[in-house]
Write a protein that holds these residues in place. Structure first.
Motif, PDB file in Angstrom:
ATOM      1  N   ARG A 215     -19.058  -2.520  19.323  1.00 59.68           N
ATOM      2  CA  ARG A 215     -19.448  -3.485  18.297  1.00 59.68           C
ATOM      3  C   ARG A 215     -19.443  -2.840  16.921  1.00 59.68           C
ATOM      4  NH1 ARG A 215     -24.330  -5.907  22.060  1.00 59.68           N
ATOM      5  NH2 ARG A 215     -23.004  -7.338  23.248  1.00 59.68           N
ATOM      6  N   LEU A 216     -18.903  -3.591  15.974  1.00 55.24           N
ATOM      7  CA  LEU A 216     -18.857  -3.158  14.574  1.00 55.24           C
ATOM      8  C   LEU A 216     -19.715  -4.104  13.745  1.00 55.24           C
ATOM      9  CD1 LEU A 216     -15.226  -2.374  13.292  1.00 55.24           C
ATOM     10  CD2 LEU A 216     -17.240  -0.902  13.093  1.00 55.24           C
ATOM     11  N   ARG A 217     -20.607  -3.527  12.948  1.00 57.23           N
ATOM     12  CA  ARG A 217     -21.382  -4.319  11.990  1.00 57.23           C
ATOM     13  C   ARG A 217     -20.851  -4.036  10.585  1.00 57.23           C
ATOM     14  NH1 ARG A 217     -25.180  -2.012  15.232  1.00 57.23           N
ATOM     15  NH2 ARG A 217     -25.439  -0.362  13.688  1.00 57.23           N
ATOM     16  N   GLU A 218     -21.317  -4.785   9.624  1.00 56.92           N
ATOM     17  CA  GLU A 218     -21.020  -4.620   8.191  1.00 56.92           C
ATOM     18  C   GLU A 218     -19.625  -5.123   7.825  1.00 56.92           C
ATOM     19  OE1 GLU A 218     -23.605  -4.125   6.497  1.00 56.92           O
ATOM     20  OE2 GLU A 218     -24.834  -3.358   8.136  1.00 56.92           O
ATOM     21  N   GLY A 219     -19.619  -6.187   7.036  1.00 60.59           N
ATOM     22  CA  GLY A 219     -18.387  -6.865   6.651  1.00 60.59           C
ATOM     23  C   GLY A 219     -17.269  -5.965   6.137  1.00 60.59           C
ATOM     24  N   PRO A 220     -17.535  -5.071   5.152  1.00 59.33           N
ATOM     25  CA  PRO A 220     -16.449  -4.235   4.626  1.00 59.33           C
ATOM     26  C   PRO A 220     -15.790  -3.348   5.684  1.00 59.33           C
ATOM     27  CG  PRO A 220     -18.246  -4.293   3.060  1.00 59.33           C
ATOM     28  CD  PRO A 220     -18.753  -4.960   4.317  1.00 59.33           C
ATOM     29  N   ALA A 221     -16.578  -2.855   6.652  1.00 59.69           N
ATOM     30  CA  ALA A 221     -15.998  -2.051   7.737  1.00 59.69           C
ATOM     31  C   ALA A 221     -15.181  -2.946   8.668  1.00 59.69           C
ATOM     32  CB  ALA A 221     -17.099  -1.342   8.522  1.00 59.69           C
ATOM     33  N   ILE A 222     -15.727  -4.117   8.976  1.00 68.60           N
ATOM     34  CA  ILE A 222     -15.051  -5.049   9.894  1.00 68.60           C
ATOM     35  C   ILE A 222     -13.709  -5.498   9.332  1.00 68.60           C
ATOM     36  CG2 ILE A 222     -15.176  -7.367  10.902  1.00 68.60           C
ATOM     37  CD1 ILE A 222     -18.224  -6.920  11.188  1.00 68.60           C
ATOM     38  N   VAL A 223     -13.670  -5.882   8.055  1.00 65.84           N
ATOM     39  CA  VAL A 223     -12.405  -6.404   7.506  1.00 65.84           C
ATOM     40  C   VAL A 223     -11.332  -5.321   7.422  1.00 65.84           C
ATOM     41  CG1 VAL A 223     -13.448  -8.379   6.300  1.00 65.84           C
ATOM     42  CG2 VAL A 223     -13.147  -6.204   5.067  1.00 65.84           C
ATOM     43  N   GLN A 224     -11.744  -4.066   7.192  1.00 64.24           N
ATOM     44  CA  GLN A 224     -10.754  -2.985   7.179  1.00 64.24           C
ATOM     45  C   GLN A 224     -10.233  -2.722   8.596  1.00 64.24           C
ATOM     46  OE1 GLN A 224     -11.335   0.371   4.205  1.00 64.24           O
ATOM     47  NE2 GLN A 224     -13.394  -0.498   4.273  1.00 64.24           N
ATOM     48  N   TYR A 225     -11.104  -2.821   9.583  1.00 60.80           N
ATOM     49  CA  TYR A 225     -10.665  -2.669  10.979  1.00 60.80           C
ATOM     50  C   TYR A 225      -9.637  -3.756  11.306  1.00 60.80           C
ATOM     51  CZ  TYR A 225     -10.597  -2.641  16.043  1.00 60.80           C
ATOM     52  OH  TYR A 225     -10.164  -2.619  17.350  1.00 60.80           O
ATOM     53  N   ILE A 226      -9.952  -5.000  10.945  1.00 56.12           N
ATOM     54  CA  ILE A 226      -9.041  -6.120  11.213  1.00 56.12           C
ATOM     55  C   ILE A 226      -7.686  -5.871  10.544  1.00 56.12           C
ATOM     56  CG2 ILE A 226      -8.616  -8.580  10.749  1.00 56.12           C
ATOM     57  CD1 ILE A 226     -11.750  -8.914  10.985  1.00 56.12           C
ATOM     58  N   ALA A 227      -7.737  -5.478   9.272  1.00 57.55           N
ATOM     59  CA  ALA A 227      -6.495  -5.229   8.522  1.00 57.55           C
ATOM     60  C   ALA A 227      -5.649  -4.154   9.196  1.00 57.55           C
ATOM     61  CB  ALA A 227      -6.823  -4.830   7.086  1.00 57.55           C
ATOM     62  N   ASP A 228      -6.306  -3.105   9.696  1.00 57.49           N
ATOM     63  CA  ASP A 228      -5.574  -2.000  10.314  1.00 57.49           C
ATOM     64  C   ASP A 228      -4.986  -2.381  11.675  1.00 57.49           C
ATOM     65  OD1 ASP A 228      -5.994  -0.352   8.145  1.00 57.49           O
ATOM     66  OD2 ASP A 228      -7.770   0.617   8.998  1.00 57.49           O
ATOM     67  N   GLN A 229      -5.528  -3.412  12.309  1.00 60.54           N
ATOM     68  CA  GLN A 229      -4.968  -3.880  13.592  1.00 60.54           C
ATOM     69  C   GLN A 229      -3.750  -4.782  13.371  1.00 60.54           C
ATOM     70  OE1 GLN A 229      -6.508  -2.226  16.146  1.00 60.54           O
ATOM     71  NE2 GLN A 229      -7.636  -1.559  14.327  1.00 60.54           N
ATOM     72  N   ALA A 230      -3.576  -5.235  12.140  1.00 52.98           N
ATOM     73  CA  ALA A 230      -2.451  -6.123  11.817  1.00 52.98           C
ATOM     74  C   ALA A 230      -1.719  -5.563  10.602  1.00 52.98           C
ATOM     75  CB  ALA A 230      -2.966  -7.539  11.536  1.00 52.98           C
ATOM     76  N   ALA A 231      -1.251  -4.324  10.749  1.00 52.41           N
ATOM     77  CA  ALA A 231      -0.670  -3.593   9.614  1.00 52.41           C
ATOM     78  C   ALA A 231       0.481  -4.340   8.940  1.00 52.41           C
ATOM     79  CB  ALA A 231      -0.203  -2.210  10.073  1.00 52.41           C
ATOM     80  N   GLY A 232       1.253  -5.092   9.708  1.00 53.54           N
ATOM     81  CA  GLY A 232       2.389  -5.818   9.156  1.00 53.54           C
ATOM     82  C   GLY A 232       2.023  -6.944   8.203  1.00 53.54           C
ATOM     83  N   LYS A 233       0.739  -7.335   8.206  1.00 49.29           N
ATOM     84  CA  LYS A 233       0.294  -8.432   7.335  1.00 49.29           C
ATOM     85  C   LYS A 233      -0.107  -7.949   5.945  1.00 49.29           C
ATOM     86  CE  LYS A 233       0.492 -11.774  10.443  1.00 49.29           C
ATOM     87  NZ  LYS A 233       1.146 -13.064  10.287  1.00 49.29           N
ATOM     88  N   ASN A 234      -0.157  -6.630   5.738  1.00 50.73           N
ATOM     89  CA  ASN A 234      -0.494  -6.051   4.422  1.00 50.73           C
ATOM     90  C   ASN A 234      -1.837  -6.538   3.871  1.00 50.73           C
ATOM     91  OD1 ASN A 234       1.907  -4.502   4.198  1.00 50.73           O
ATOM     92  ND2 ASN A 234       3.018  -6.369   3.666  1.00 50.73           N
ATOM     93  N   LEU A 235      -2.829  -6.639   4.752  1.00 48.47           N
ATOM     94  CA  LEU A 235      -4.157  -7.070   4.303  1.00 48.47           C
ATOM     95  C   LEU A 235      -4.963  -5.917   3.706  1.00 48.47           C
ATOM     96  CD1 LEU A 235      -5.055  -9.446   7.276  1.00 48.47           C
ATOM     97  CD2 LEU A 235      -4.390 -10.097   4.945  1.00 48.47           C
ATOM     98  N   ALA A 236      -4.477  -4.699   3.902  1.00 50.23           N
ATOM     99  CA  ALA A 236      -5.084  -3.507   3.293  1.00 50.23           C
ATOM    100  C   ALA A 236      -3.987  -2.473   3.122  1.00 50.23           C
ATOM    101  CB  ALA A 236      -6.192  -2.955   4.183  1.00 50.23           C
ATOM    102  N   PRO A 237      -4.011  -1.726   2.012  1.00 47.23           N
ATOM    103  CA  PRO A 237      -3.035  -0.640   1.850  1.00 47.23           C
ATOM    104  C   PRO A 237      -3.246   0.426   2.923  1.00 47.23           C
ATOM    105  CG  PRO A 237      -4.102  -1.186  -0.241  1.00 47.23           C
ATOM    106  CD  PRO A 237      -4.882  -1.877   0.834  1.00 47.23           C
ATOM    107  N   ALA A 238      -2.265   1.292   3.091  1.00 52.12           N
ATOM    108  CA  ALA A 238      -2.331   2.345   4.104  1.00 52.12           C
ATOM    109  C   ALA A 238      -3.485   3.303   3.832  1.00 52.12           C
ATOM    110  CB  ALA A 238      -1.016   3.116   4.136  1.00 52.12           C
TER     111      ALA A 238
END
Length: 201
Positions: free
Chosen positions: A62-85
């Motif tokens: 389990r992951l808490r805290e929005g900023p950590a969660i959204v970066q995790y999500i972005a890194d699982q969908a690298a092709g969507k460019n939701l976060a830089p590398a």
């Protein structure tokens, strides 16, 4: 994955990120007033802190805290460019924005939702918050999104917290860059899908 959320709360930010990512997930309402899940489970047994968001991974972590969660999500969908590398200056800029939104805006709104907060304290908090939002309005000049042309998970977070302004009487109508930015973000299909899922559209 399971996202525990409460409609309109800061959990809307990872809800947007998940819809933007295209990843498979289940959204579970965890109302902040009752802390009772639809199946009767006490939410405190899942998150002892009692607040949202919480992301439960397929392996049970389990992951808490929005900023950590959204970066995790972005890194699982690298092709969507939701976060830089990771490791790039652009990624640190994303983290800079996520931190600013979390500490200066998100927490800035908190006293205004507290019915026990004295009126004088609310005025001080509101004035401070508005000064941050005016600075932000200047930063958005000439930009499509916070990091430039690409939508990122920071945009979903900023959209979420600025949604609260009208609910607590903070007038942002004079911030033209912010208004245009919010309209752009709101028009995105992923954002619309998250709003609809939470009964906010």
């Amino acid at each position: 994955m399971k996202l525990y959320y409460s409609p309109g709360a800061c959990s809307l930010s990872p809800h947007i990120a998940l819809h933007e990512s295209g990843l498979a997930f289940e959204a579970v309402p965890a109302p902040t007033k009752t802390h009772q899940l639809p199946d009767g489970t006490d939410y405190y047994t899942i998150n002892p802190l009692g607040y949202v968001p919480l992301l439960e991974l397929d392996n049970g972590e389990r992951l808490r805290e929005g900023p950590a969660i959204v970066q995790y999500i972005a890194d699982q969908a690298a092709g969507k460019n939701l976060a830089p590398a990771n490791g790039t200056m652009a990624r640190y800029r994303l983290q800079e924005w996520l931190t600013f939104i979390g500490t200066e805006l998100h927490k800035g709104f908190s006293p205004l939702f507290n019915p026990a907060m004295p009126a004088e304290a609310k005025t001080i908090a509101s004035d401070r918050l508005l000064s941050r939002l005016k600075w932000l309005d200047g930063e958005l000049k000439g930009k499509t999104y916070l990091l430039g042309e690409n939508f990122s998970v920071a945009d979903g977070y900023l959209f979420t917290v600025t949604n609260w302004a009208s609910k607590v009487g903070v007038d942002i109508s004079g911030l033209a860059n912010l208004a245009a930015y919010r309209a752009r973000v709101a028009a995105r299909p992923g954002v619309q899908a998250a709003l609809k899922a939470e009964g906010l559209a």
